[in-house]
Design an enzyme around this catalytic site. Sequence first.
Site, PDB file in Angstrom:
ATOM      1  N   GLU A 250     -20.320  -4.086  38.137  1.00 45.29           N
ATOM      2  CA  GLU A 250     -21.434  -3.391  37.476  1.00 45.29           C
ATOM      3  C   GLU A 250     -22.708  -4.119  37.846  1.00 45.29           C
ATOM      4  O   GLU A 250     -22.936  -5.248  37.397  1.00 45.29           O
ATOM      5  CB  GLU A 250     -21.274  -3.437  35.947  1.00 45.29           C
ATOM      6  CG  GLU A 250     -20.054  -2.734  35.404  1.00 45.29           C
ATOM      7  CD  GLU A 250     -20.196  -1.237  35.381  1.00 45.29           C
ATOM      8  OE1 GLU A 250     -21.301  -0.726  35.671  1.00 45.29           O
ATOM      9  OE2 GLU A 250     -19.202  -0.557  35.101  1.00 45.29           O
ATOM     10  N   CYS A 284     -30.391  -2.953  32.768  1.00 47.30           N
ATOM     11  CA  CYS A 284     -29.890  -2.413  34.049  1.00 47.30           C
ATOM     12  C   CYS A 284     -30.122  -0.919  34.123  1.00 47.30           C
ATOM     13  O   CYS A 284     -30.366  -0.384  35.197  1.00 47.30           O
ATOM     14  CB  CYS A 284     -28.410  -2.748  34.215  1.00 47.30           C
ATOM     15  SG  CYS A 284     -27.387  -2.244  32.832  1.00 47.30           S
TER      16      CYS A 284
HETATM   17  P1  NDP Z   1     -26.540 -12.708  38.269  1.00 45.43           P
HETATM   18  O1  NDP Z   1     -25.939 -11.896  39.357  1.00 45.43           O
HETATM   19  O2  NDP Z   1     -27.497 -13.777  38.631  1.00 45.43           O
HETATM   20  O3  NDP Z   1     -25.396 -13.422  37.406  1.00 45.43           O
HETATM   21  C1  NDP Z   1     -24.369 -12.696  36.777  1.00 45.43           C
HETATM   22  C2  NDP Z   1     -23.240 -13.641  36.433  1.00 45.43           C
HETATM   23  O4  NDP Z   1     -22.608 -14.089  37.636  1.00 45.43           O
HETATM   24  C3  NDP Z   1     -23.684 -14.912  35.706  1.00 45.43           C
HETATM   25  O5  NDP Z   1     -22.728 -15.266  34.756  1.00 45.43           O
HETATM   26  C4  NDP Z   1     -23.737 -15.909  36.835  1.00 45.43           C
HETATM   27  O6  NDP Z   1     -23.637 -17.225  36.414  1.00 45.43           O
HETATM   28  C5  NDP Z   1     -22.515 -15.504  37.627  1.00 45.43           C
HETATM   29  N1  NDP Z   1     -22.491 -15.998  39.002  1.00 45.43           N
HETATM   30  C6  NDP Z   1     -23.510 -16.475  39.763  1.00 45.43           C
HETATM   31  N2  NDP Z   1     -23.073 -16.810  40.997  1.00 45.43           N
HETATM   32  C7  NDP Z   1     -21.739 -16.547  41.019  1.00 45.43           C
HETATM   33  C8  NDP Z   1     -20.708 -16.657  42.011  1.00 45.43           C
HETATM   34  N3  NDP Z   1     -20.956 -17.104  43.239  1.00 45.43           N
HETATM   35  N4  NDP Z   1     -19.461 -16.281  41.682  1.00 45.43           N
HETATM   36  C9  NDP Z   1     -19.192 -15.794  40.456  1.00 45.43           C
HETATM   37  N5  NDP Z   1     -20.117 -15.659  39.467  1.00 45.43           N
HETATM   38  C10 NDP Z   1     -21.366 -16.027  39.754  1.00 45.43           C
HETATM   39  O7  NDP Z   1     -27.168 -11.650  37.266  1.00 45.43           O
HETATM   40  P2  NDP Z   1     -28.067 -11.931  35.978  1.00 45.43           P
HETATM   41  O8  NDP Z   1     -27.325 -12.789  35.021  1.00 45.43           O
HETATM   42  O9  NDP Z   1     -29.413 -12.354  36.443  1.00 45.43           O
HETATM   43  O10 NDP Z   1     -28.148 -10.482  35.323  1.00 45.43           O
HETATM   44  C11 NDP Z   1     -29.098  -9.528  35.652  1.00 45.43           C
HETATM   45  C12 NDP Z   1     -28.507  -8.471  36.555  1.00 45.43           C
HETATM   46  O11 NDP Z   1     -27.421  -7.852  35.910  1.00 45.43           O
HETATM   47  C13 NDP Z   1     -29.486  -7.349  36.873  1.00 45.43           C
HETATM   48  O12 NDP Z   1     -29.412  -7.014  38.226  1.00 45.43           O
HETATM   49  C14 NDP Z   1     -28.989  -6.205  36.014  1.00 45.43           C
HETATM   50  O13 NDP Z   1     -29.348  -4.946  36.496  1.00 45.43           O
HETATM   51  C15 NDP Z   1     -27.510  -6.441  36.046  1.00 45.43           C
HETATM   52  N6  NDP Z   1     -26.852  -5.767  34.930  1.00 45.43           N
HETATM   53  C16 NDP Z   1     -26.035  -4.702  35.200  1.00 45.43           C
HETATM   54  C17 NDP Z   1     -25.438  -4.020  34.167  1.00 45.43           C
HETATM   55  C18 NDP Z   1     -24.493  -2.877  34.444  1.00 45.43           C
HETATM   56  O14 NDP Z   1     -23.710  -2.565  33.567  1.00 45.43           O
HETATM   57  N7  NDP Z   1     -24.520  -2.247  35.588  1.00 45.43           N
HETATM   58  C19 NDP Z   1     -25.669  -4.384  32.769  1.00 45.43           C
HETATM   59  C20 NDP Z   1     -26.535  -5.518  32.589  1.00 45.43           C
HETATM   60  C21 NDP Z   1     -27.099  -6.171  33.658  1.00 45.43           C
HETATM   61  P3  NDP Z   1     -24.989 -18.080  36.172  1.00 45.43           P
HETATM   62  O15 NDP Z   1     -25.825 -17.306  35.214  1.00 45.43           O
HETATM   63  O16 NDP Z   1     -24.482 -19.319  35.605  1.00 45.43           O
HETATM   64  O17 NDP Z   1     -25.634 -18.217  37.526  1.00 45.43           O
END
Ligand code: NDP
Length: 504
Positions: A250, A284
């Site tokens: 997502e 999002c």
């Molecule tokens: P990120 O992609 O930066 O992070 C998402 C999660 O992935 C965090 O827990 C992050 O950890 C983790 N992560 C980072 N690097 C890795 C890796 N290499 N392997 C596995 N996990 C990893 O997103 P954001 O947290 O900034 O969230 C915002 C984004 O989420 C926006 O693009 C938004 O549109 C989307 N979103 C989509 C939704 C949907 O349902 N389609 C709903 C809500 C948001 P850490 O934070 O510790 O880096």
Amino acid sequence: MTQTARGGVETSTGAASQPPTFESIDPRTGEVVDRHPVHDAAAVREAVHAARKAQSWWAELGFSGRKQRLDSWRKLLARRFDELAGRICSETGKPLDDAKLELVLVIDHLHWAADNAEKVLRRRKVPSGVLMAHQTATVEYLPLGVVGVIGPWNYPAFTPMGSIGHALAAGNAVVFKPSELTPGVGEWLARSFAEVVPEHPVFQVVTGFGETGAALCASGVDKIAFTGSTATGKRVMAACAETLTPVLVECGGKDALIVDADADLAAAADAAVWGAMSNAGQTCIGVERVYVVDSVADRFEEMIAERAAKLRPGGEPNAHLGPITMPSQVDVIRRHVDDALDRGGRALVGGRDSVRPPFVEPVVLTDVPEDSEAVTDETFGPVIVLRRVRDVDEGVELANDSRYGLGATVFSRARGLELARRLRTGMVAVNSVISFAAVPALPFGGVGDSGFGRIHGADGLREFTRAQSVTRTRYRMPLNPMSFGRSKGTVRRLVRLMRLIRGR
Ligand code: NDP
């Protein structure tokens, strides 16, 4: 050890076995909210190992046993609502009512998942077909085992709970890695679950940075449910490909709102401004682009500008918008606004000076070229890019001209459903905004760079299961083609039968 974008990392000087910790920070004040362990790959593997044992017990409880526990959890969430809402506010900075709205949705979706799991997933008969009339055919949706959930910070309870609640209701154990910005919300959820399910670690949380999420992908879980940015989604998918671990992805969006000539303009303006500015645009499925039919555009622009200009960001609980939770996002918002204005765009509300970290005041832009970043990429701030279109058909065409395809909104009295079908998105709201996310029975998810797979609803339950098909022989057929003992004429007769009934 990686340095977080906001909080510092501290390596423990005490017992060698203690993991290093990191801080979660209140983005409104910069104050430390709490410290959390940085779980390394070994700790993640340990959690998954414990989850696997717990899962057998959880699955054995059956639908009714699990429903009882999930109902108790839901009631606990309702009782301790203010406590969790406060935790969400302190880690994201969002206004209190926005946190409460998020929790209202969590509770309703959890209720739906627990209430409907049996109906959706239990064994059911399907027609066995003309060739296999002697068989009883059934399908059942069985739990996968251990599901790893990786979540973002913008809706730190609602977003991951769309996977956690449904995965649990389907009989899986869950290991959840919350965003490094909102680890306390994740820990709170897991602790509260353990109060109603104290016997086994059915739902655990591991905290840390991207490395912890990457370790979860490589830990041998049976599926990863990832919500976050498209760039990280691709990394998650690549990591999961190594072990053929299935993924639900997502990701972000660039949702459009289309306003037809016959639309209720006041309602559309209200929806556009709330859809774009609530949660400071960090949604999002937030409205990022607006396409309005030329004949009503002057009035609509005025209405949007009037509503947006009244909104004030702030750190107080009743502010209209909170801060930008992730500090690095401020640079993205600034870049999009500057680029749009540099390339001939006009600001109807706000402008370059609206970006005042940690807050961003509402910005409404128009005359922005369609190939500028503010139109093509996720801004994730309180920014609307509005464009006049000849007619709604042009609006649909431009809305679809995006690599994303998460949600969309249409305001039209006569053509709402027709326009909805033409939009290349996973969800559409007609004459309201974001409402699809609040209907528990509706699947939630996107296409293209917005990802694939579905949370919520029946599809969201099935995402965390494996369909198992079973045939059971009711009686022996006189002609059995699936045996070396078949006669020479068996297949010939079968072919003749097939031609007769299916060849016409
Ligand atoms: P990120 O992609 O930066 O992070 C998402 C999660 O992935 C965090 O827990 C992050 O950890 C983790 N992560 C980072 N690097 C890795 C890796 N290499 N392997 C596995 N996990 C990893 O997103 P954001 O947290 O900034 O969230 C915002 C984004 O989420 C926006 O693009 C938004 O549109 C989307 N979103 C989509 C939704 C949907 O349902 N389609 C709903 C809500 C948001 P850490 O934070 O510790 O880096």
